[in-house]
Design a protein around this motif. Structure first.
Motif, PDB file in Angstrom:
ATOM      1  N   GLN A 384       0.825  -1.203   0.000  1.00 51.00           N
ATOM      2  CA  GLN A 384       0.000   0.000   0.000  1.00 51.00           C
ATOM      3  C   GLN A 384       0.861   1.255   0.000  1.00 51.00           C
ATOM      4  O   GLN A 384       0.548   2.237  -0.681  1.00 51.00           O
ATOM      5  CB  GLN A 384      -0.924  -0.004   1.225  1.00 51.00           C
ATOM      6  N   GLU A 385       1.964   1.239   0.744  1.00 52.43           N
ATOM      7  CA  GLU A 385       2.869   2.386   0.781  1.00 52.43           C
ATOM      8  C   GLU A 385       3.607   2.552  -0.538  1.00 52.43           C
ATOM      9  O   GLU A 385       3.891   3.685  -0.955  1.00 52.43           O
ATOM     10  CB  GLU A 385       3.856   2.219   1.932  1.00 52.43           C
ATOM     11  N   ASP A 387       2.362   1.965  -3.414  1.00 48.64           N
ATOM     12  CA  ASP A 387       1.405   2.555  -4.344  1.00 48.64           C
ATOM     13  C   ASP A 387       1.053   3.989  -3.982  1.00 48.64           C
ATOM     14  O   ASP A 387       0.504   4.723  -4.812  1.00 48.64           O
ATOM     15  CB  ASP A 387       0.117   1.713  -4.384  1.00 48.64           C
ATOM     16  N   ASP A 388       1.354   4.394  -2.756  1.00 53.59           N
ATOM     17  CA  ASP A 388       1.017   5.749  -2.293  1.00 53.59           C
ATOM     18  C   ASP A 388       2.234   6.371  -1.619  1.00 53.59           C
ATOM     19  O   ASP A 388       2.449   6.202  -0.405  1.00 53.59           O
ATOM     20  CB  ASP A 388      -0.155   5.678  -1.308  1.00 53.59           C
ATOM     21  N   LYS A 390       2.863   9.345  -0.669  1.00 48.42           N
ATOM     22  CA  LYS A 390       2.526  10.257   0.427  1.00 48.42           C
ATOM     23  C   LYS A 390       2.292   9.485   1.723  1.00 48.42           C
ATOM     24  O   LYS A 390       2.711   9.913   2.799  1.00 48.42           O
ATOM     25  CB  LYS A 390       1.287  11.082   0.062  1.00 48.42           C
TER      26      LYS A 390
END
Length: 430
Positions: A384-385, A387-388, A390
Protein backbone atom coordinates in the motif's frame (compact mmCIF):
# COMPACT_ATOMS: atom_id res chain seq x y z
CA UNK A 1 14.02 81.30 12.48
CA UNK A 2 15.64 77.90 11.89
CA UNK A 3 13.44 75.25 10.39
CA UNK A 4 13.13 72.31 12.77
CA UNK A 5 14.68 69.16 11.38
CA UNK A 6 12.44 66.28 10.61
CA UNK A 7 13.45 63.31 12.75
CA UNK A 8 14.93 60.55 10.66
CA UNK A 9 13.74 56.99 10.89
CA UNK A 10 16.09 54.62 12.65
CA UNK A 11 15.46 52.01 9.98
CA UNK A 12 17.88 52.40 7.02
CA UNK A 13 15.50 50.69 4.61
CA UNK A 14 13.72 52.95 2.09
CA UNK A 15 10.03 52.12 2.32
CA UNK A 16 7.64 52.06 -0.57
CA UNK A 17 4.65 54.48 -0.52
CA UNK A 18 2.40 51.47 -0.18
CA UNK A 19 3.59 50.68 3.33
CA UNK A 20 5.19 53.88 4.69
CA UNK A 21 2.16 54.82 6.76
CA UNK A 22 2.14 51.48 8.51
CA UNK A 23 5.34 51.89 10.56
CA UNK A 24 4.71 51.64 14.28
CA UNK A 25 5.61 54.33 16.85
CA UNK A 26 8.28 53.51 19.46
CA UNK A 27 5.70 52.84 22.16
CA UNK A 28 4.22 50.07 20.05
CA UNK A 29 7.44 48.31 19.17
CA UNK A 30 6.34 45.17 20.94
CA UNK A 31 3.66 44.79 18.27
CA UNK A 32 4.29 44.11 14.62
CA UNK A 33 2.30 44.00 11.44
CA UNK A 34 3.49 41.23 9.16
CA UNK A 35 2.48 42.96 5.94
CA UNK A 36 4.68 45.94 6.85
CA UNK A 37 7.69 43.71 7.29
CA UNK A 38 7.39 41.73 4.07
CA UNK A 39 9.87 43.91 2.23
CA UNK A 40 11.33 42.86 -1.15
CA UNK A 41 14.74 42.07 0.31
CA UNK A 42 13.20 40.00 3.07
CA UNK A 43 10.89 37.68 1.22
CA UNK A 44 12.17 37.64 -2.32
CA UNK A 45 15.10 35.35 -1.67
CA UNK A 46 14.97 32.23 -3.71
CA UNK A 47 15.16 28.88 -2.00
CA UNK A 48 14.94 25.28 -2.95
CA UNK A 49 11.55 23.68 -2.61
CA UNK A 50 12.64 20.32 -3.90
CA UNK A 51 12.34 17.06 -2.05
CA UNK A 52 16.02 16.78 -1.43
CA UNK A 53 18.85 17.06 1.00
CA UNK A 54 20.99 19.42 -1.01
CA UNK A 55 24.36 20.82 -0.06
CA UNK A 56 22.73 24.23 -0.12
CA UNK A 57 19.25 23.43 0.91
CA UNK A 58 19.22 26.12 3.56
CA UNK A 59 18.02 29.29 1.97
CA UNK A 60 19.91 32.50 2.52
CA UNK A 61 18.90 34.20 5.73
CA UNK A 62 16.83 37.21 4.74
CA UNK A 63 18.27 40.65 5.29
CA UNK A 64 16.48 43.97 5.25
CA UNK A 65 18.17 46.73 3.32
CA UNK A 66 21.47 44.88 3.05
CA UNK A 67 23.43 47.65 4.76
CA UNK A 68 23.40 50.73 6.88
CA UNK A 69 22.93 53.49 4.31
CA UNK A 70 21.04 52.24 1.29
CA UNK A 71 20.76 54.96 -1.34
CA UNK A 72 18.15 53.13 -3.37
CA UNK A 73 20.36 53.04 -6.49
CA UNK A 74 20.96 49.30 -6.37
CA UNK A 75 18.01 47.55 -7.92
CA UNK A 76 16.67 44.50 -6.11
CA UNK A 77 15.90 41.91 -8.74
CA UNK A 78 14.27 39.48 -6.33
CA UNK A 79 10.52 39.52 -6.78
CA UNK A 80 7.85 40.23 -4.23
CA UNK A 81 5.49 37.49 -3.16
CA UNK A 82 3.61 36.22 -6.16
CA UNK A 83 -0.16 36.53 -5.91
CA UNK A 84 -1.79 33.23 -5.19
CA UNK A 85 1.41 31.62 -3.92
CA UNK A 86 1.53 29.78 -0.63
CA UNK A 87 3.72 32.49 0.88
CA UNK A 88 1.39 35.23 -0.28
CA UNK A 89 -1.63 33.49 1.24
CA UNK A 90 0.24 32.98 4.50
CA UNK A 91 1.17 36.66 4.54
CA UNK A 92 -2.46 37.69 4.04
CA UNK A 93 -3.52 35.40 6.88
CA UNK A 94 -0.91 36.97 9.17
CA UNK A 95 -1.95 40.57 8.49
CA UNK A 96 -3.39 41.34 11.97
CA UNK A 97 -0.90 42.60 14.54
CA UNK A 98 0.71 39.84 16.56
CA UNK A 99 2.97 39.97 19.59
CA UNK A 100 6.39 38.37 19.54
CA UNK A 101 5.15 35.61 21.83
CA UNK A 102 2.31 34.82 19.44
CA UNK A 103 4.71 34.74 16.50
CA UNK A 104 7.05 32.36 18.30
CA UNK A 105 4.13 30.06 19.02
CA UNK A 106 2.97 30.22 15.41
CA UNK A 107 6.44 29.61 13.94
CA UNK A 108 7.70 27.34 16.73
CA UNK A 109 9.90 25.07 14.52
CA UNK A 110 12.17 28.03 13.72
CA UNK A 111 12.44 29.75 17.13
CA UNK A 112 15.87 29.95 18.77
CA UNK A 113 16.07 29.56 22.54
CA UNK A 114 19.82 29.64 23.17
CA UNK A 115 21.92 32.20 25.04
CA UNK A 116 22.44 34.30 21.91
CA UNK A 117 18.78 35.09 21.42
CA UNK A 118 16.72 35.62 18.30
CA UNK A 119 18.80 35.39 15.11
CA UNK A 120 21.90 35.26 17.32
CA UNK A 121 21.57 39.00 18.03
CA UNK A 122 20.30 38.96 21.59
CA UNK A 123 21.82 40.81 24.54
CA UNK A 124 24.73 38.76 25.90
CA UNK A 125 25.69 38.32 29.53
CA UNK A 126 29.16 39.65 30.53
CA UNK A 127 30.43 36.11 31.05
CA UNK A 128 29.36 35.15 27.53
CA UNK A 129 31.17 38.17 26.09
CA UNK A 130 34.36 37.17 27.88
CA UNK A 131 34.09 33.59 26.57
CA UNK A 132 33.55 34.86 23.02
CA UNK A 133 36.58 37.12 23.34
CA UNK A 134 38.79 34.27 24.51
CA UNK A 135 37.56 31.98 21.75
CA UNK A 136 38.05 34.70 19.14
CA UNK A 137 41.80 34.95 19.79
CA UNK A 138 42.44 31.25 20.49
CA UNK A 139 39.96 28.76 19.02
CA UNK A 140 38.74 30.57 15.92
CA UNK A 141 42.14 31.13 14.20
CA UNK A 142 43.25 27.55 14.87
CA UNK A 143 39.99 26.03 13.68
CA UNK A 144 39.92 28.17 10.54
CA UNK A 145 43.47 27.23 9.55
CA UNK A 146 42.98 23.51 10.26
CA UNK A 147 39.56 23.47 8.55
CA UNK A 148 40.86 25.12 5.40
CA UNK A 149 43.83 22.75 5.35
CA UNK A 150 41.53 19.71 5.57
CA UNK A 151 39.30 20.94 2.74
CA UNK A 152 42.27 21.73 0.50
CA UNK A 153 43.85 18.36 1.29
CA UNK A 154 40.70 16.46 0.33
CA UNK A 155 40.38 18.57 -2.80
CA UNK A 156 43.89 17.50 -3.85
CA UNK A 157 43.04 13.86 -3.13
CA UNK A 158 39.88 14.08 -5.26
CA UNK A 159 41.80 15.84 -8.01
CA UNK A 160 44.44 13.11 -8.00
CA UNK A 161 41.88 10.29 -8.04
CA UNK A 162 39.98 11.83 -10.96
CA UNK A 163 43.09 12.52 -13.00
CA UNK A 164 42.69 10.95 -16.46
CA UNK A 165 39.27 9.66 -15.38
CA UNK A 166 36.29 10.92 -17.35
CA UNK A 167 33.13 11.90 -15.41
CA UNK A 168 29.74 10.46 -16.23
CA UNK A 169 28.07 13.05 -18.48
CA UNK A 170 25.13 11.07 -19.77
CA UNK A 171 21.74 12.79 -19.74
CA UNK A 172 23.19 16.02 -18.37
CA UNK A 173 25.03 14.35 -15.49
CA UNK A 174 28.47 15.42 -14.36
CA UNK A 175 29.73 13.20 -11.56
CA UNK A 176 31.98 10.30 -10.59
CA UNK A 177 29.31 8.10 -9.01
CA UNK A 178 30.39 5.26 -11.31
CA UNK A 179 34.00 5.42 -10.07
CA UNK A 180 35.36 1.99 -9.06
CA UNK A 181 38.61 0.35 -8.02
CA UNK A 182 41.33 1.98 -5.96
CA UNK A 183 40.08 5.44 -6.87
CA UNK A 184 36.72 4.84 -5.23
CA UNK A 185 38.32 3.26 -2.15
CA UNK A 186 40.65 6.23 -1.62
CA UNK A 187 37.92 8.85 -2.20
CA UNK A 188 35.46 7.18 0.18
CA UNK A 189 37.84 6.26 3.00
CA UNK A 190 39.69 9.57 3.07
CA UNK A 191 36.38 11.43 2.69
CA UNK A 192 34.85 9.71 5.69
CA UNK A 193 37.97 10.21 7.80
CA UNK A 194 38.46 13.88 6.92
CA UNK A 195 34.76 14.62 7.44
CA UNK A 196 35.10 13.29 10.98
CA UNK A 197 38.24 15.42 11.39
CA UNK A 198 36.24 18.51 10.38
CA UNK A 199 33.57 17.65 12.94
CA UNK A 200 36.32 17.38 15.56
CA UNK A 201 37.69 20.76 14.50
CA UNK A 202 34.21 22.26 14.95
CA UNK A 203 34.07 20.99 18.53
CA UNK A 204 32.13 17.75 18.04
CA UNK A 205 34.68 15.66 19.93
CA UNK A 206 32.24 12.91 20.88
CA UNK A 207 29.21 11.82 18.90
CA UNK A 208 26.72 9.73 20.80
CA UNK A 209 25.14 7.05 18.61
CA UNK A 210 22.33 4.66 19.36
CA UNK A 211 20.62 1.98 17.30
CA UNK A 212 16.98 1.07 17.71
CA UNK A 213 16.08 -2.55 17.05
CA UNK A 214 12.94 -3.82 15.36
CA UNK A 215 10.04 -5.20 17.32
CA UNK A 216 9.18 -8.88 16.88
CA UNK A 217 6.20 -7.95 14.72
CA UNK A 218 8.32 -5.75 12.45
CA UNK A 219 11.03 -8.38 12.11
CA UNK A 220 8.49 -10.82 10.69
CA UNK A 221 7.64 -8.33 7.94
CA UNK A 222 11.23 -7.75 6.85
CA UNK A 223 13.09 -9.89 4.28
CA UNK A 224 15.22 -12.69 5.63
CA UNK A 225 18.35 -11.24 3.98
CA UNK A 226 18.51 -7.53 4.72
CA UNK A 227 20.03 -5.53 1.90
CA UNK A 228 21.85 -2.24 2.02
CA UNK A 229 19.26 0.56 1.87
CA UNK A 230 19.68 2.82 -1.13
CA UNK A 231 18.24 5.88 0.63
CA UNK A 232 19.04 7.53 3.96
CA UNK A 233 16.42 10.02 5.19
CA UNK A 234 17.06 12.38 8.08
CA UNK A 235 15.67 15.44 9.79
CA UNK A 236 17.49 18.61 8.76
CA UNK A 237 18.90 20.96 11.39
CA UNK A 238 22.22 22.34 10.19
CA UNK A 239 24.89 22.15 7.48
CA UNK A 240 26.76 20.05 10.07
CA UNK A 241 24.29 17.28 9.17
CA UNK A 242 26.08 16.86 5.86
CA UNK A 243 29.50 16.41 7.48
CA UNK A 244 28.14 13.73 9.78
CA UNK A 245 26.44 11.85 6.94
CA UNK A 246 29.68 12.00 4.94
CA UNK A 247 31.64 10.60 7.88
CA UNK A 248 29.12 7.77 8.34
CA UNK A 249 27.80 6.73 4.92
CA UNK A 250 29.56 9.00 2.40
CA UNK A 251 26.33 9.22 0.37
CA UNK A 252 25.32 11.33 -2.61
CA UNK A 253 23.30 14.49 -2.07
CA UNK A 254 21.12 16.69 -4.24
CA UNK A 255 22.68 20.03 -5.11
CA UNK A 256 22.20 22.95 -7.45
CA UNK A 257 24.12 22.63 -10.68
CA UNK A 258 26.14 25.72 -9.77
CA UNK A 259 27.74 23.77 -6.89
CA UNK A 260 29.70 21.71 -9.43
CA UNK A 261 31.49 24.89 -10.54
CA UNK A 262 32.50 26.10 -7.08
CA UNK A 263 36.23 26.19 -6.26
CA UNK A 264 37.35 23.21 -4.15
CA UNK A 265 33.79 22.13 -3.34
CA UNK A 266 32.91 21.42 -6.99
CA UNK A 267 35.22 18.45 -7.51
CA UNK A 268 34.37 17.10 -4.04
CA UNK A 269 30.65 17.15 -4.84
CA UNK A 270 31.34 15.29 -8.09
CA UNK A 271 33.25 12.59 -6.22
CA UNK A 272 30.28 12.29 -3.85
CA UNK A 273 28.19 11.55 -6.92
CA UNK A 274 25.81 14.44 -6.24
CA UNK A 275 22.65 14.71 -8.31
CA UNK A 276 22.69 18.18 -9.82
CA UNK A 277 19.39 19.92 -10.48
CA UNK A 278 18.47 23.20 -12.04
CA UNK A 279 15.14 24.87 -11.42
CA UNK A 280 15.07 26.45 -14.89
CA UNK A 281 15.86 23.15 -16.59
CA UNK A 282 13.31 21.88 -19.12
CA UNK A 283 14.28 18.27 -18.57
CA UNK A 284 11.30 15.94 -18.83
CA UNK A 285 12.49 13.90 -15.83
CA UNK A 286 12.47 16.67 -13.26
CA UNK A 287 14.03 16.40 -9.80
CA UNK A 288 11.81 13.49 -8.75
CA UNK A 289 12.66 11.57 -11.90
CA UNK A 290 16.40 12.08 -11.42
CA UNK A 291 16.18 10.94 -7.80
CA UNK A 292 14.16 7.86 -8.67
CA UNK A 293 16.62 6.94 -11.41
CA UNK A 294 19.65 7.32 -9.13
CA UNK A 295 18.01 5.30 -6.32
CA UNK A 296 17.16 2.50 -8.74
CA UNK A 297 20.74 2.54 -10.07
CA UNK A 298 22.05 2.19 -6.51
CA UNK A 299 19.65 -0.72 -5.99
CA UNK A 300 20.94 -2.53 -9.07
CA UNK A 301 24.61 -1.69 -8.58
CA UNK A 302 25.87 -1.83 -4.99
CA UNK A 303 29.04 0.00 -6.01
CA UNK A 304 26.95 3.15 -6.52
CA UNK A 305 26.80 5.48 -3.50
CA UNK A 306 23.67 5.69 -1.36
CA UNK A 307 21.38 8.72 -1.63
CA UNK A 308 21.06 11.06 1.34
CA UNK A 309 17.84 13.09 1.41
CA UNK A 310 16.37 15.62 3.82
CA UNK A 311 12.66 15.28 3.01
CA UNK A 312 11.67 18.34 5.06
CA UNK A 313 13.26 20.58 2.43
CA UNK A 314 14.63 23.12 4.96
CA UNK A 315 16.15 23.31 8.43
CA UNK A 316 14.41 23.62 11.81
CA UNK A 317 15.50 24.18 15.40
CA UNK A 318 15.64 20.40 15.90
CA UNK A 319 12.53 19.99 18.04
CA UNK A 320 10.05 19.51 15.21
CA UNK A 321 9.51 17.52 12.03
CA UNK A 322 8.04 19.37 9.05
CA UNK A 323 5.93 17.65 6.38
CA UNK A 324 7.99 15.28 4.21
CA UNK A 325 8.35 15.70 0.46
CA UNK A 326 7.83 12.45 -1.49
CA UNK A 327 11.01 12.48 -3.60
CA UNK A 328 12.80 9.93 -1.41
CA UNK A 329 9.85 7.54 -1.51
CA UNK A 330 8.86 7.51 -5.18
CA UNK A 331 11.33 4.71 -6.02
CA UNK A 332 9.41 2.33 -3.69
CA UNK A 333 12.69 1.18 -2.15
CA UNK A 334 13.48 0.71 1.58
CA UNK A 335 14.83 3.73 3.44
CA UNK A 336 17.08 4.10 6.46
CA UNK A 337 15.70 6.74 8.90
CA UNK A 338 18.31 8.64 10.90
CA UNK A 339 17.46 11.18 13.61
CA UNK A 340 19.91 13.96 14.52
CA UNK A 341 19.87 16.01 17.70
CA UNK A 342 22.16 18.80 18.90
CA UNK A 343 21.99 19.20 22.70
CA UNK A 344 23.42 22.54 23.81
CA UNK A 345 24.03 24.74 26.85
CA UNK A 346 24.93 28.09 25.26
CA UNK A 347 24.76 28.01 21.47
CA UNK A 348 22.39 25.93 19.37
CA UNK A 349 24.05 24.54 16.21
CA UNK A 350 20.63 24.62 14.51
CA UNK A 351 20.64 26.82 11.39
CA UNK A 352 17.13 28.20 11.65
CA UNK A 353 16.75 31.99 11.79
CA UNK A 354 20.40 32.99 12.00
CA UNK A 355 22.56 34.17 9.10
CA UNK A 356 25.23 31.85 7.74
CA UNK A 357 28.26 34.01 8.61
CA UNK A 358 27.04 34.66 12.16
CA UNK A 359 26.26 30.97 12.63
CA UNK A 360 29.70 29.80 11.47
CA UNK A 361 31.42 32.38 13.68
CA UNK A 362 29.47 31.46 16.81
CA UNK A 363 29.90 27.74 16.10
CA UNK A 364 33.66 28.20 15.87
CA UNK A 365 33.61 30.08 19.18
CA UNK A 366 32.06 27.19 21.12
CA UNK A 367 34.58 25.15 23.08
CA UNK A 368 32.45 21.99 22.89
CA UNK A 369 29.51 21.06 20.66
CA UNK A 370 27.32 17.99 21.03
CA UNK A 371 25.64 15.68 18.52
CA UNK A 372 23.38 12.69 19.17
CA UNK A 373 22.39 10.25 16.43
CA UNK A 374 19.59 7.70 16.50
CA UNK A 375 19.74 5.00 13.82
CA UNK A 376 16.37 3.38 13.22
CA UNK A 377 15.92 0.00 11.51
CA UNK A 378 15.59 -0.05 7.74
CA UNK A 379 11.99 0.74 6.84
CA UNK A 380 10.52 -1.64 4.26
CA UNK A 381 7.37 -0.23 2.62
CA UNK A 382 4.20 -2.27 2.36
CA UNK A 383 2.43 -2.73 -0.96
CA UNK A 384 0.00 0.00 0.00
CA UNK A 385 2.87 2.39 0.78
CA UNK A 386 4.57 1.55 -2.51
CA UNK A 387 1.40 2.55 -4.34
CA UNK A 388 1.02 5.75 -2.29
CA UNK A 389 4.29 7.70 -1.79
CA UNK A 390 2.53 10.26 0.43
CA UNK A 391 1.40 7.51 2.79
CA UNK A 392 4.92 6.05 2.75
CA UNK A 393 6.49 9.43 3.57
CA UNK A 394 3.95 10.21 6.29
CA UNK A 395 4.41 6.84 8.02
CA UNK A 396 8.20 7.23 8.08
CA UNK A 397 7.76 10.76 9.43
CA UNK A 398 5.49 9.56 12.25
CA UNK A 399 7.95 6.80 13.14
CA UNK A 400 10.86 9.26 13.32
CA UNK A 401 8.81 11.68 15.44
CA UNK A 402 7.88 8.92 17.88
CA UNK A 403 11.37 7.43 18.20
CA UNK A 404 13.09 10.82 18.34
CA UNK A 405 10.56 12.46 20.66
CA UNK A 406 9.95 15.17 18.07
CA UNK A 407 6.81 17.24 17.55
CA UNK A 408 5.01 17.30 14.20
CA UNK A 409 4.38 20.62 12.49
CA UNK A 410 2.38 21.44 9.37
CA UNK A 411 4.23 24.62 8.35
CA UNK A 412 7.04 24.75 5.81
CA UNK A 413 9.49 26.93 3.91
CA UNK A 414 6.96 29.64 3.04
CA UNK A 415 6.18 30.29 6.71
CA UNK A 416 9.87 30.25 7.51
CA UNK A 417 10.47 33.09 5.08
CA UNK A 418 7.67 35.11 6.62
CA UNK A 419 9.09 34.56 10.10
CA UNK A 420 12.52 35.69 8.86
CA UNK A 421 10.95 38.86 7.47
CA UNK A 422 9.15 39.55 10.74
CA UNK A 423 12.32 39.14 12.79
CA UNK A 424 14.28 41.40 10.45
CA UNK A 425 11.59 44.04 10.76
CA UNK A 426 11.65 43.87 14.55
CA UNK A 427 15.44 44.23 14.61
CA UNK A 428 15.19 47.14 12.19
CA UNK A 429 12.85 48.99 14.57
CA UNK A 430 14.86 48.28 17.72
Amino acid sequence: MATPKTPRSRCPVPLSPRITHQWLPPCERTRVTVRVLLLPNAVGAKGSRGSNGSLDSQEESPRVGGGGGSSGKAKDERPLLKPGSATSEAADAATPSESLEELEKKYAPYVRKDAYGTMGRGELQPVEKVLLGIALVTLVPIRLVVGIFVVVLYYLICRLCTLFYAPNQEDGKDDYAHMVGWRRVVVVRTGRFLSRVLLFVLGFYWIRKSHRSCSAEDEDKQPVESERPEVVVSNHISYVDILFQMSSYFPSFVAKRSVARLPLIGIISKCLGCVYVQRESKSSKGVSGLLTERIQEAHQNKLYPMMMLFPEGTTTNGNYLLPFKTGAFLAKEPVLPVILKYPYNRFSPAWDTISGVRHVFLLLCQFVNHLEVIHLPVYYPSEQEKDDPKLYANNVRKLMATEGNLMLSDIGLAEKRIYHAVLNGLLCQS
